[in-house]
Scaffold this active site. Structure first.
Site, mmCIF file in Angstrom:
data_model
loop_
_atom_site.group_PDB
_atom_site.id
_atom_site.type_symbol
_atom_site.label_atom_id
_atom_site.label_comp_id
_atom_site.label_asym_id
_atom_site.label_seq_id
_atom_site.Cartn_x
_atom_site.Cartn_y
_atom_site.Cartn_z
ATOM 1 N N PHE A 288 0.813 -1.223 0.000
ATOM 2 C CA PHE A 288 0.000 0.000 0.000
ATOM 3 C C PHE A 288 0.845 1.271 0.000
ATOM 4 O O PHE A 288 2.050 1.236 0.150
ATOM 5 C CB PHE A 288 -1.053 0.013 1.109
ATOM 6 C CG PHE A 288 -0.595 -0.232 2.525
ATOM 7 C CD1 PHE A 288 0.709 -0.043 2.923
ATOM 8 C CD2 PHE A 288 -1.516 -0.647 3.473
ATOM 9 C CE1 PHE A 288 1.098 -0.243 4.226
ATOM 10 C CE2 PHE A 288 -1.138 -0.856 4.787
ATOM 11 C CZ PHE A 288 0.172 -0.660 5.159
ATOM 12 N N GLU A 289 0.170 2.403 -0.242
ATOM 13 C CA GLU A 289 0.796 3.713 -0.499
ATOM 14 C C GLU A 289 1.746 3.641 -1.700
ATOM 15 O O GLU A 289 2.783 4.300 -1.735
ATOM 16 C CB GLU A 289 1.553 4.222 0.737
ATOM 17 C CG GLU A 289 0.734 4.303 2.001
ATOM 18 C CD GLU A 289 -0.341 5.365 1.992
ATOM 19 O OE1 GLU A 289 -0.665 5.873 0.904
ATOM 20 O OE2 GLU A 289 -0.880 5.678 3.059
ATOM 21 N N GLY A 290 1.369 2.832 -2.690
ATOM 22 C CA GLY A 290 2.203 2.608 -3.863
ATOM 23 C C GLY A 290 3.071 1.395 -3.667
ATOM 24 O O GLY A 290 3.877 1.335 -2.731
#
Length: 379
Positions: free
Chosen positions: A362-364
């Protein structure tokens, strides 16, 4: 063991001491029960808000803590070392406050931001969709201008605190193309908004992750943050900060796994010696410690650049990549140190290993971080 931190002020030292006290009293004794039972820790985020831990990175004039980002991230790391799901949700809340603070009008900030920073209103970040994760520009959720507001129609996915949050930083399409995405401060409860069942996750089970279904829900026009079409700029600005939050969470998680492995290695004996005294295992622990220290150094470097007003996007991606890969390696090695016991729920390292995996996603994803870093190297 307590991490020996280099902090900029005595106030920051006191803040870390307070965080450790709260985390040891309120988080550590509850984490196993809530994670195993997959139950939400009601009232816990309100408690963190009252302690001032949910608005640390924002100015005091809006009710925040006025702390440098390097201090906020180390607080986050301390929370993660006791309970990763709570730390991640705290990071996401801070991320969800960023669009309003950085792009909202003074009237909007004065109306909403104090409650958000005090923890009276908990936030979620609603960018991803089932078909639009790494490729945020391809989202389909629509915001149609109507009299007095916007009608929202579509599905959002992977929302931390979904169904529990009081507000969401919502990104929806107001026009075709990459410049047709806008940002809204959406209320958490409104007619026409429903949420799916919590995802059945590998870890971080005490805080729900859900989809959101916007079935023609209408939100007021003053809920638009920035201007129409500014959404991707706002989203990416927020994500640079969010990646640092996840790097700090991953570092705290890795530190917890390292501490558990060290404790076990100092107590367990084989062939008449503590297992830490066997060179093969001692060197493994040394590599784990080096990985944790390196992860901490990378996120602090990026945070200090941010605090100094310097560009930090590439460094944020480096920190997210290094810290989350380190967390995956360190937690896996911690299970190895404990042997068969590490594979049981009698010790926390198996949970740490499960929790570490999502940090790389997550968050890229870390593949996206490599893309960001490589682009920053191009001339």
């Amino acid at each position: 063991m307590a991490v020996d931190r280099l902090l900029p002020t005595q106030e920051a030292e006191d803040l870390i001491s307070l965080t450790r006290e709260i985390a040891d009293r309120e988080l550590a004794p509850r984490v196993d029960r809530h994670e195993n039972d997959e139950t939400y820790p009601e009232g816990l985020f309100a408690l963190l808000g009252k302690a001032g831990l949910l608005g640390l990175a924002y100015p005091e004039e809006y009710g925040g803590g006025g702390q440098p980002y390097e201090v906020y991230l180390q607080v986050l790391e301390e929370l993660a070392a006791r309970w990763a799901a709570v730390a991640v949700a705290t990071s996401v809340h801070t991320l969800a406050c960023h669009p309003l603070y950085a792009f909202g009008t003074e009237e909007q900030k004065g109306r909403w931001l104090p409650d958000m920073l005090a923890g009276a209103a908990i936030g979620g970040y609603s960018l991803s969709e089932p078909q639009a994760g790494s490729d945020a520009a391809s989202l389909n959720c629509k915001a149609e201008a109507v009299e007095g507001g916007y009608r929202i129609t579509g599905t959002k996915a992977w929302i931390t605190h979904g169904g529990k949050a009081d507000f969401y930083a919502l990104f929806a399409r107001t026009a075709p193309g990459g410049k047709g995405i806008s940002c809204f401060l959406a209320p958490g409860r409104t007619e026409g908004l429903t949420f799916g069942k919590p995802e059945r996750k590998m870890g971080l089970q005490a805080v729900p992750t859900t989809s959101a279904f916007w079935d023609g829900a209408v939100i007021d026009a003053d809920r638009l943050i920035g201007t129409e079409g500014q959404g991707l700029q706002i989203a990416f600005s927020a994500l640079d900060n969010g990646r640092l939050g996840i790097a700090a969470c991953a570092t705290g998680l890795a530190q917890a796994a390292l501490d558990a492995a060290i404790d076990y290695a100092n107590e367990r004996t084989t062939f008449g010696r503590k297992i830490i005294d066997h060179q093969g295992l001692g060197f493994l622990l040394a590599d784990m410690a080096a990985a944790v220290d390196s992860a901490r150094a990378t996120y602090l470097d990026a945070a200090r650049r941010r605090d100094a007003g310097r560009p930090f996007s590439r460094q944020a991606s480096v920190a997210k990549l290094v810290a989350t890969d380190a967390a995956m390696k360190v937690t896996t090695d911690a299970v190895q140190v404990l042997g068969g016991y590490g594979y049981t729920r009698d010790f926390p390292v198996e949970r740490h290993m499960r929790e570490a995996k999502i940090m790389q996603i997550f968050e890229g994803t870390n593949q996206i971080q490599r893309l960001v870093i490589s682009r920053g190297l191009a001339r």
